[in-house]
Design an enzyme around this catalytic site. Structure first.
Site, PDB file in Angstrom:
ATOM      1  N   HIS A  63       0.878  -1.178   0.000  1.00  0.00           N
ATOM      2  CA  HIS A  63       0.000   0.000   0.000  1.00  0.00           C
ATOM      3  C   HIS A  63       0.916   1.229   0.000  1.00  0.00           C
ATOM      4  O   HIS A  63       2.018   1.177   0.545  1.00  0.00           O
ATOM      5  CB  HIS A  63      -0.821  -0.060   1.285  1.00  0.00           C
ATOM      6  N   CYS A 100      -4.680   2.317  -3.757  1.00  0.00           N
ATOM      7  CA  CYS A 100      -3.443   2.829  -3.139  1.00  0.00           C
ATOM      8  C   CYS A 100      -2.272   1.877  -3.352  1.00  0.00           C
ATOM      9  O   CYS A 100      -1.388   1.755  -2.487  1.00  0.00           O
ATOM     10  CB  CYS A 100      -3.622   3.106  -1.646  1.00  0.00           C
ATOM     11  N   GLN A 130      -4.645  -5.653   6.617  1.00  0.00           N
ATOM     12  CA  GLN A 130      -5.655  -6.561   6.060  1.00  0.00           C
ATOM     13  C   GLN A 130      -5.618  -7.930   6.718  1.00  0.00           C
ATOM     14  O   GLN A 130      -6.471  -8.779   6.431  1.00  0.00           O
ATOM     15  CB  GLN A 130      -5.446  -6.726   4.543  1.00  0.00           C
ATOM     16  N   LYS A 144     -10.623  -1.564  10.302  1.00  0.00           N
ATOM     17  CA  LYS A 144     -10.760  -2.714   9.387  1.00  0.00           C
ATOM     18  C   LYS A 144     -11.082  -3.991  10.153  1.00  0.00           C
ATOM     19  O   LYS A 144     -11.146  -5.074   9.589  1.00  0.00           O
ATOM     20  CB  LYS A 144      -9.481  -2.887   8.569  1.00  0.00           C
ATOM     21  N   ASP A 158       2.987  -4.929   7.904  1.00  0.00           N
ATOM     22  CA  ASP A 158       1.756  -4.177   7.719  1.00  0.00           C
ATOM     23  C   ASP A 158       0.612  -5.185   7.817  1.00  0.00           C
ATOM     24  O   ASP A 158       0.350  -5.939   6.883  1.00  0.00           O
ATOM     25  CB  ASP A 158       1.768  -3.472   6.354  1.00  0.00           C
TER      26      ASP A 158
END
Ligand code: PMP
Length: 416
Positions: free
Chosen positions: A121, A377, A201, A224, A198
């Protein structure tokens, strides 16, 4: 798992959009919030609102206790060793920027190398580009295969004693790919590099155990994971966080201030300058409880069932000629899927041949179906596949096969 009873906990789902029942398939952008989260925010402002950590009056103590309870809940949620290793941020982006700025001040010098992947991202690209510019460090990128997986052999070749940090996404927001993050971390550690994961998700779909992964940093956003916006988590190993300078300065992050010298507070407060987003941090605990109650395994199994159901449906769509016959009876799929990795979460990018993704997104919206369209993104990843963008459907615990039937039929109409 009872989807109907789960759906009842999400008031937003029970509305019409453009005269149709809302079908919300933009969960990778943000998930909807259950009543327990919405009520927690309301309740906080109605009964407990006070600034935290400083006051000794009852409301301040109540607010502080609830705020810190979320820290313990997060610690358990990702299995951190200590609650002091959990730092509240504004979100994933904020957490990455914190590490980029602070870690680089302590550990990056000219000629050092930072590795990211080709499916990051923008929030896990740009901060590292800035660090490289500032420090004279070099950015290297792990290539992505046609299936949308990371080329781990190439990654191994990029690693060297010059590598100081690897910043890599656990689950791709555009492709849904689950990267072999444990292996990526292990390989980085062999050359002495630290790893930032990261987890934006990953947090809502996968069981997270930062100790088992041996992650040095792990970041994600509450919004999220069925929680509020404006709240994120940065996990960092204590020895690293201790060795890093504060990111922002002000109240809360100090031990003692004189005009000659300031000493910094202990972890986690050293990295939490100013009044935080108290209400939303408190409400985040309710989102974690909500997820824990259902169970990550149940969530993943169910969402994978939805993903497979959609992929089969999408692959069955055929362009029809006027009389309703398939073209020569041959398979000529008008749908092209992006992200066909073996290990995936319930995120599917695709394009419809001959149709711009924005047009498709607008026409789906007219049918009450919310999907994401564009580059998500991840412009470098789109470039890798030679496209400008995709339509992305991302499924969550409250979605149903009936909704997917409506979705597939809507795509079928667009195609034809
Ligand atoms: N990384 C990934 C993989 C993401 O999906 C997102 C959100 N789309 C981010 C980082 C940024 O998260 P936030 O906007 O919550 O800071």
């Amino acid at each position: 798992m009872n989807v109907e009873s789960i759906r009842k906990q999400f008031p937003i789902l029970h509305q019409e959009v453009n005269g149709k029942h809302l079908i919300y398939f933009d969960n990778a952008a943000t998930t909807q919030k259950p009543l327990v989260v919405i009520n927690a925010i309301k309740q906080y402002y109605e009964t407990d609102n006070a600034n935290i950590h400083r006051g000794i009056h009852t409301l301040a103590e109540r607010a502080t206790a609830a705020f810190e309870a979320t820290r313990y809940a997060v610690q358990k949620f990702i299995n951190a060793k200590e609650h002091a290793e959990i730092i509240f941020t504004k979100g994933t982006t904020d957490g990455i920027n914190l590490v980029a700025q602070s870690f680089s001040k302590a550990f990056i010098k000219a000629g050092d190398e930072i590795i990211i992947s080709g499916m990051e991202h923008h929030s896990n690209i740009v901060p590292w580009q800035m660090v490289c510019e500032e420090k004279g460090a070099i950015l290297k990128v792990i290539p992505v295969t046609d299936e949308g997986e990371l080329d781990i052999v190439a990654y191994d070749k990029l690693l060297s004693s010059k590598t100081k940090l690897v910043a890599c996404v656990y689950v791709s927001n555009s492709l849904g790919t689950i990267n072999p993050i444990k292996q990526i971390i292990e390989q980085a550690h062999i050359v002495g590099a630290k790893v930032l994961v990261d987890g934006a998700q990953a947090a809502s779909h996968l069981d997270i155990d930062v100790q088992e992964l041996d992650a040095d940093f792990f970041v994600f956003s509450a919004h999220k994971v069925y929680g509020p916006t404006g709240v994120g988590v940065l996990y960092g190993k204590r020895d690293l966080l201790d060795a890093m300078p504060p990111y922002q300065c002000g109240g809360e992050m100090i031990k003692e201030v004189t005009f000659e010298k300031t000493t910094y507070n202990e972890l986690p407060y050293k990295f939490e300058a100013g009044t935080p987003n108290i209400a939303d941090v408190i409400a985040f605990k309710y989102a974690i409880d909500f997820v824990n109650e259902i169970g990550k395994e149940e969530i993943r199994d169910y969402e994978n069932e939805l993903l497979n159901y959609f992929v089969v449906g999408a692959n069955c769509i055929r362009p029809m000629v006027e009389k309703g016959l398939t073209l020569n009876g041959e398979f000529n799929s008008p749908i092209r899927l992006y992200g066909t990795a073996k290990e995936k979460v319930a995120v599917q990018s695709f394009v419809i041949n001959g149709m711009h993704h924005f047009d498709a997104g607008m026409m789906l919206d007219a049918k009450g179906i919310a999907v994401r369209t564009g580059h998500h993104c991840t412009q470098p990843l789109m470039k890798r596949f030679g496209i400008e963008g995709t339509i992305r459907a991302s499924f969550a615990i409250y979605n149903t096969k009936q909704e997917i039937d409506v979705f597939v039929e809507a795509i079928n109409r667009l195609v034809n």
